[in-house]
Design an enzyme around this catalytic site. Structure first.
Site, PDB file in Angstrom:
ATOM      1  NE  ARG A  77      -3.779   0.066   0.414  1.00 51.69           N
ATOM      2  CZ  ARG A  77      -4.652  -0.314  -0.536  1.00 51.69           C
ATOM      3  NH1 ARG A  77      -4.716   0.338  -1.684  1.00 51.69           N
ATOM      4  NH2 ARG A  77      -5.430  -1.352  -0.329  1.00 51.69           N
ATOM      5  CG  ASP A 106     -12.487   5.180  -7.037  1.00 50.55           C
ATOM      6  OD1 ASP A 106     -11.649   5.440  -7.917  1.00 50.55           O
ATOM      7  OD2 ASP A 106     -12.721   4.020  -6.636  1.00 50.55           O
ATOM      8  NE  ARG A 109      -2.541  -4.578  -7.059  1.00 49.10           N
ATOM      9  CZ  ARG A 109      -3.426  -3.998  -6.271  1.00 49.10           C
ATOM     10  NH1 ARG A 109      -3.121  -2.856  -5.666  1.00 49.10           N
ATOM     11  NH2 ARG A 109      -4.622  -4.504  -6.082  1.00 49.10           N
ATOM     12  CD  GLU A 129      -5.050   5.532  -9.008  1.00 50.29           C
ATOM     13  OE1 GLU A 129      -5.388   4.595  -9.756  1.00 50.29           O
ATOM     14  OE2 GLU A 129      -5.649   5.789  -7.958  1.00 50.29           O
ATOM     15  CG  HIS A 185      -2.775   2.924  -7.947  1.00 49.05           C
ATOM     16  ND1 HIS A 185      -2.872   3.810  -6.894  1.00 49.05           N
ATOM     17  CD2 HIS A 185      -3.912   2.205  -7.929  1.00 49.05           C
ATOM     18  CE1 HIS A 185      -4.016   3.612  -6.276  1.00 49.05           C
ATOM     19  NE2 HIS A 185      -4.674   2.647  -6.877  1.00 49.05           N
TER      20      HIS A 185
HETATM   21  O1  LIG Z   1      -7.109  -1.618  -2.878  1.00 49.41           O
HETATM   22  P1  LIG Z   1      -6.494  -1.599  -4.262  1.00 49.41           P
HETATM   23  O2  LIG Z   1      -6.804  -2.837  -5.057  1.00 49.41           O
HETATM   24  O3  LIG Z   1      -5.024  -1.314  -4.200  1.00 49.41           O
HETATM   25  O4  LIG Z   1      -7.182  -0.405  -5.038  1.00 49.41           O
HETATM   26  C1  LIG Z   1      -7.142   0.903  -4.547  1.00 49.41           C
HETATM   27  C2  LIG Z   1      -7.921   1.841  -5.460  1.00 49.41           C
HETATM   28  O5  LIG Z   1      -7.299   1.869  -6.717  1.00 49.41           O
HETATM   29  C3  LIG Z   1      -7.852   2.790  -7.681  1.00 49.41           C
HETATM   30  O6  LIG Z   1      -7.634   4.086  -7.302  1.00 49.41           O
HETATM   31  C4  LIG Z   1      -9.316   2.536  -7.906  1.00 49.41           C
HETATM   32  O7  LIG Z   1      -9.885   3.564  -8.688  1.00 49.41           O
HETATM   33  C5  LIG Z   1     -10.045   2.423  -6.590  1.00 49.41           C
HETATM   34  O8  LIG Z   1     -11.388   2.005  -6.838  1.00 49.41           O
HETATM   35  C6  LIG Z   1      -9.355   1.423  -5.664  1.00 49.41           C
HETATM   36  O9  LIG Z   1     -10.062   1.354  -4.449  1.00 49.41           O
END
Ligand SMILES: O=P(O)(O)OC[C@H]1O[C@H](O)[C@H](O)[C@@H](O)[C@@H]1O
Length: 301
Positions: free
Chosen positions: A81, A222, A108, A276, A178
């Site tokens: 994260r 989002d 990833r 992103e 991202h």
């Molecule tokens: O929790 P993850 O799979 O890392 O995704 C984290 C986030 O990524 C992106 O920003 C998407 O638009 C979100 O909808 C998602 O919650």
């Protein structure tokens, strides 16, 4: 697979790049993953080999432009994260929900190989990591490919994500870098460079809007912005971060108070905003056999 011995030999010829365990830099956070610490007169970066995932970038004398969650864990095969996860060959959930495929693709959480590392004439470092298809990736995505991620660490961070299509039929895919950008307080930051773009708000279903002005974050956000200008600036009361990319989409995300319900962000959600850059949703890419997708991005403070 590069053996630890090959990796050590490659790095022995490159001053300023050291192979470490994530546990040395971020103690007590999971089983630990190999990371490269890159340091030169212009800046410092930390890169996990899993996911070719940048975890930190600090221009010399400056602050870390990237945010890494204080609750981030470093475990094999699990997403980390913060930093810059690479989302490909699909961004978000896989279109076929019945297959239980991982969100944001497999890049990833896969082990990438260091393909080259060098010190440029001006003292910056350039590293290239690669990921090729395997039996396992072809079960998730039935294509032959060679992904590459090149990073150049200087007073700016420059990256290039490449996807070479080595199969025999055209393939559609989506991708994003991202990036989690560190900010003093997400509620006080303004994201410039998205005014006038079509906005797809993905919260509670899909709503299409025309984004009128700069983006501000009020609790959860989002949204995917399409056909965006090259440059976004994240402006905060104490400074700015500039993002420059030739990709067509920008996804802006912060979980807001949803992060307090559990998971690996928690109350620290106020300390970042994701902007992103990539090519997703209506900006999906179709590659013919032999074609190469290239996405460039530069980040500076
Ligand atoms: O929790 P993850 O799979 O890392 O995704 C984290 C986030 O990524 C992106 O920003 C998407 O638009 C979100 O909808 C998602 O919650």
């Amino acid at each position: 697979m590069t053996s630890p011995a090959d990796l050590a030999q490659l790095l022995a010829a490159v001053p300023g790049v050291v192979l470490r365990s994530s546990d040395e830099l971020y103690p007590g956070r999971g089983a630990g993953l190999p990371v490269l610490e890159i340091q030169n007169a212009h800046g410092r970066a930390v890169l996990a080999l899993q996911g070719a995932h940048l975890l930190s970038f600090v221009p010399q004398g400056g602050r870390d432009l990237l945010w890494l969650s204080p609750l981030a864990k470093f475990n094999p095969g699990k997403a980390i994260r913060g930093g810059i996860p690479l989302c490909l060959p699909w961004f978000g959930g896989h279109p076929d929900k019945s297959r239980g495929l991982p969100a944001h693709g497999f890049a990833r959480t896969s082990d990438w190989q260091l393909e080259s590392a060098e010190v440029l004439a001006d003292g910056r470092h350039q590293l290239v990591l690669g990921l090729k298809d395997t039996l396992l990736t072809r079960e998730m995505w039935p294509h032959h490919f060679h992904f590459r991620f090149a990073i150049t660490v200087g007073s700016e961070l420059t990256v290039m994500l490449e996807a070479e299509h080595q199969g025999h039929v055209p393939v559609e895919f989506t991708a994003a870098m991202h990036s989690y950008f560190a900010v003093p307080n997400v509620a006080e930051c303004v994201i410039e460079g998205l005014a006038g773009c079509e906005q797809i708000n993905t919260l509670g279903g899909i709503t299409r809007l025309h984004n009128e002005g700069d983006v501000v974050i009020r609790d959860v956000h989002d949204s995917v912005y399409l056909d965006v200008p090259a440059v976004q600036i994240i402006r905060t009361p104490s400074g700015q971060t500039r993002i420059d990319s030739d990709t067509r989409s920008a996804i802006v995300w912060n979980p807001g108070t949803n992060a307090l319900k559990g998971g690996d962000i928690g109350p620290a959600y106020t300390g970042f905003v994701c902007v992103e850059r990539g090519d997703a949703f209506d900006n999906a890419i179709t590659l013919k056999p032999g074609e190469v997708y290239r996405a460039n991005m530069t980040i500076s403070g």
